[in-house]
Write an enzyme that holds these catalytic residues in place. Sequence first.
Site, PDB file in Angstrom:
ATOM      1  N   GLU A 143      44.041   3.479  21.677  1.00  0.00           N
ATOM      2  CA  GLU A 143      42.874   4.174  21.116  1.00  0.00           C
ATOM      3  C   GLU A 143      41.587   3.421  21.412  1.00  0.00           C
ATOM      4  O   GLU A 143      41.396   2.285  20.935  1.00  0.00           O
ATOM      5  CB  GLU A 143      43.022   4.316  19.599  1.00  0.00           C
ATOM      6  CG  GLU A 143      41.835   5.025  18.965  1.00  0.00           C
ATOM      7  CD  GLU A 143      41.856   4.973  17.455  1.00  0.00           C
ATOM      8  OE1 GLU A 143      42.204   3.923  16.892  1.00  0.00           O
ATOM      9  OE2 GLU A 143      41.523   5.995  16.824  1.00  0.00           O
ATOM     10  N   GLU A 240      41.459  11.612   9.964  1.00  0.00           N
ATOM     11  CA  GLU A 240      41.306  10.192   9.652  1.00  0.00           C
ATOM     12  C   GLU A 240      39.856   9.944   9.245  1.00  0.00           C
ATOM     13  O   GLU A 240      39.011   9.482  10.027  1.00  0.00           O
ATOM     14  CB  GLU A 240      41.665   9.315  10.854  1.00  0.00           C
ATOM     15  CG  GLU A 240      41.758   7.835  10.498  1.00  0.00           C
ATOM     16  CD  GLU A 240      41.931   6.948  11.704  1.00  0.00           C
ATOM     17  OE1 GLU A 240      41.207   7.116  12.699  1.00  0.00           O
ATOM     18  OE2 GLU A 240      42.804   6.054  11.652  1.00  0.00           O
TER      19      GLU A 240
HETATM   20  O1  LIG Z   1      40.355   2.722  13.620  1.00  0.00           O
HETATM   21  C1  LIG Z   1      40.849   3.810  13.914  1.00  0.00           C
HETATM   22  O2  LIG Z   1      40.209   4.854  14.202  1.00  0.00           O
HETATM   23  C2  LIG Z   1      42.318   3.938  13.959  1.00  0.00           C
HETATM   24  O3  LIG Z   1      42.780   5.042  14.181  1.00  0.00           O
HETATM   25  C3  LIG Z   1      43.205   2.727  13.761  1.00  0.00           C
HETATM   26  O4  LIG Z   1      44.524   3.141  13.872  1.00  0.00           O
HETATM   27  C4  LIG Z   1      43.073   2.039  12.452  1.00  0.00           C
HETATM   28  O5  LIG Z   1      41.947   1.375  12.257  1.00  0.00           O
HETATM   29 MG   LIG Z   2      41.394   6.484  14.754  1.00  0.00          MG
END
Ligand SMILES: O=C(O)C(=O)[C@H](O)CO
Ligand SMILES: [Mg+2]
Length: 262
Positions: A143, A240
């Site tokens: 990511e 998220e």
């Molecule tokens: O920070 C993020 O956006 C995430 O998805 C990580 O998994 C956790 O901090």
């Molecule tokens: Mg994330």
Amino acid sequence: MPLRLTANISFMFTEQPFLERFGAAAKAGFGAVECHWPYEFPVETLQAAISAAGVKLTGLNMPVGDKAAGDFGLAAVAGREAEFRTAFDLAVRYATALGCPMIHVLAGNVADDQHGGAIGTYIANLRHAAAIAEKQKLTLLIEPINRRDAPNYFLSTLEEAVAVAATLSSPAVKIMADLYHLQIMGGDLVTRLADCVDLIGHVQVAGVPARAEPDQGEVNLRFVLDALVAAGYAGLVGAEYRPRGRTEDGLGWIATSGLTLG
Ligand SMILES: O=C(O)C(=O)[C@H](O)CO
Ligand SMILES: [Mg+2]
């Protein structure tokens, strides 16, 4: 076919203790959840909470190392390879025991002048992990994380992640396209995501710049998600974000998002 939304219970439902968030998400209509680091609980305890809630755990993070000492992942950190492998083995143990298909492998913080050497460490660690993931039918996610929130994080742009995934060329290594980070690091989401849609294993959403519910901010989420589907993305979308108030009071945005909770 609408994309399925999963609730990240490390940011959402935090009004409740962690183990009760599985049930809280289910009560709010979610059929799937993801989380960051569940390791303070034995696998058996987590299995019971997930089963009682009747949800699917779709993603978790690999341990990051010594967070208090500033670690935020180990994959790109030279000299910590043994620690990386131990941490990865733990994540695989939890993911396989919990029926969780995706593991976020965090790269770690690396000084800018060390990036040249770090890429070799990163690729070598990911190759090790990918070989295991392929056997275990797991997906590893890398990511890009924005530099405003994580100034020293090794992987910061979608283009860097595309280059890493292309180098590894493993069916088990995919990009976690967190639209919050990608918008901050260059925007132009529809075109940039369409150009690498086959490498995207997971999407996460939050409002920009507040990182709260995605019904506020500079991204037209419905437009971007519709474009992702048109480009061929058929995976999950992870909510998220940090709710502005009580989690359940802020779920109204889902009704017009085109996403399904089932
Ligand atoms: O920070 C993020 O956006 C995430 O998805 C990580 O998994 C956790 O901090
Ligand atoms: Mg994330």
